[in-house]
Design an enzyme around this catalytic site. Structure first.
Site, short mmCIF file in Angstrom:
data_model
loop_
_atom_site.label_atom_id
_atom_site.label_comp_id
_atom_site.label_asym_id
_atom_site.label_seq_id
_atom_site.Cartn_x
_atom_site.Cartn_y
_atom_site.Cartn_z
CG HIS A 102 -1.70 -1.37 1.25
ND1 HIS A 102 -2.62 -1.79 0.32
CD2 HIS A 102 -1.57 -2.40 2.15
CE1 HIS A 102 -3.05 -3.00 0.63
NE2 HIS A 102 -2.43 -3.40 1.74
CD GLU B 104 -1.89 -3.79 5.23
OE1 GLU B 104 -1.20 -4.64 4.64
OE2 GLU B 104 -3.08 -3.55 4.93
CG HIS C 209 0.82 -6.83 2.51
ND1 HIS C 209 -0.12 -5.99 1.95
CD2 HIS C 209 1.75 -7.07 1.53
CE1 HIS C 209 0.22 -5.73 0.69
NE2 HIS C 209 1.35 -6.37 0.42
CD GLU D 83 -1.69 -10.05 4.51
OE1 GLU D 83 -1.52 -9.19 5.42
OE2 GLU D 83 -2.30 -9.84 3.47
#
Length: 277
Positions: free
Chosen positions: A71, A109, A164, A239
């Site tokens: 992101h 995040e 992430h 993750e």
């Protein structure tokens, strides 16, 4: 006559010695005698180079690792840009990027991803690895997932790690490592799986637990992630935690927690780079 000849020879030796001593004395007065450099015998024409020259060290380029912090900080303010459709690597399209998730307290995040990736970069650089980041700050838009997927090839990377955190229901906890499956090229076969296992094992060794809501044994084969599908170098996506789980939210929000994640990921990358064979 013999005596005279011997006497003359002796006088010549004495005179020569006196001249030599005078030269030494003069040199001392003028600042000392310079010692001539030793003569180095030149190799004969056509002779082989010396062993020292033959053993000159050959520089070896350091391995390259691409770190992909998921992101970006301004994605949420540029929805038209990040909703643009790009190739997904399996014949379809998907959004250029997304905004990512956040903790219930509002820690985003994208900030976690960038902080952890920066810490991993520092540790890998200290270990002699050349690091390339898909983004160099947390104040931009994108890049799109297809660009991220191709970043490893353009950098000549030995490994690509996308960092992430998840936004699952609050009861979910733990990390998982995703890789492209079914594989679309040789790099996505054994190499990507080996990288994923190395990262999984390092996370376990650091005290993190496997996800209890997705994947199996800490691994999650995926066909829907463009960044993995488009990779032509060994690539895995980690993750690290579920940001909606209260305990893990507290961990990802603290500098100490992010340092733990970064250390585990760096160790996983190094284990993969230094694996036997």
């Amino acid at each position: 006559m013999a005596w005279r000849r011997g006497h003359r020879a002796t006088l010549r030796v004495v005179r020569t010695s006196r001249l030599w001593l005078c030269g030494v004395a003069l040199a001392a007065v003028l600042g000392g005698c310079a010692t001539p450099p030793p003569q180095v015998p030149l190799p004969a024409a056509g002779s082989a180079p010396s062993a020292a020259r033959a053993r000159s060290p050959v520089s070896v380029a350091p391995p390259v690792v691409v770190l992909d912090p998921g992101h970006n900080g301004r994605n949420s303010r540029n929805l038209a840009a990040i909703n643009r459709q790009v190739p997904d690597g399996r014949g379809g399209t998907k959004a250029c990027n997304t905004t990512g998730t956040q903790t219930d307290a509002g820690y985003p995040e994208h900030a976690f991803n960038f902080d952890v990736a920066s810490r991993v970069a520092q540790q890998l650089t200290a270990a002699g690895v050349r690091v390339v980041m898909t983004r160099t700050d947390d104040d931009g838009v994108g890049p799109c997932v297809d660009e991220r997927g191709r970043a490893g090839d353009s950098a000549g990377a030995a490994a690509i790690v996308s960092i992430h955190a998840d936004g699952a229901p609050a009861r979910g906890a733990g990390f998982h490592v995703a890789y492209s499956d079914p594989p679309l090229n040789p790099a996505q076969e054994a190499p990507a799986h080996e990288l994923s296992v190395a990262l999984r094992d390092a996370m376990r060794s650091a005290g993190f637990v496997d996800s209890n809501y997705i994947g199996r044994d800490g691994l999650s084969p995926r066909s829907d992630l463009a960044g993995l599908n488009l990779a032509t170098r060994p690539t895995a996506l980690v993750e690290c935690a579920n940001m909606r789980n209260p305990a893990e939210a507290a961990l990802v929000s603290s500098p100490e927690g992010r340092a733990r994640y970064a250390s585990a990921l760096a160790q996983g990358v190094l284990a993969y780079l230094h694996r036997p064979g």
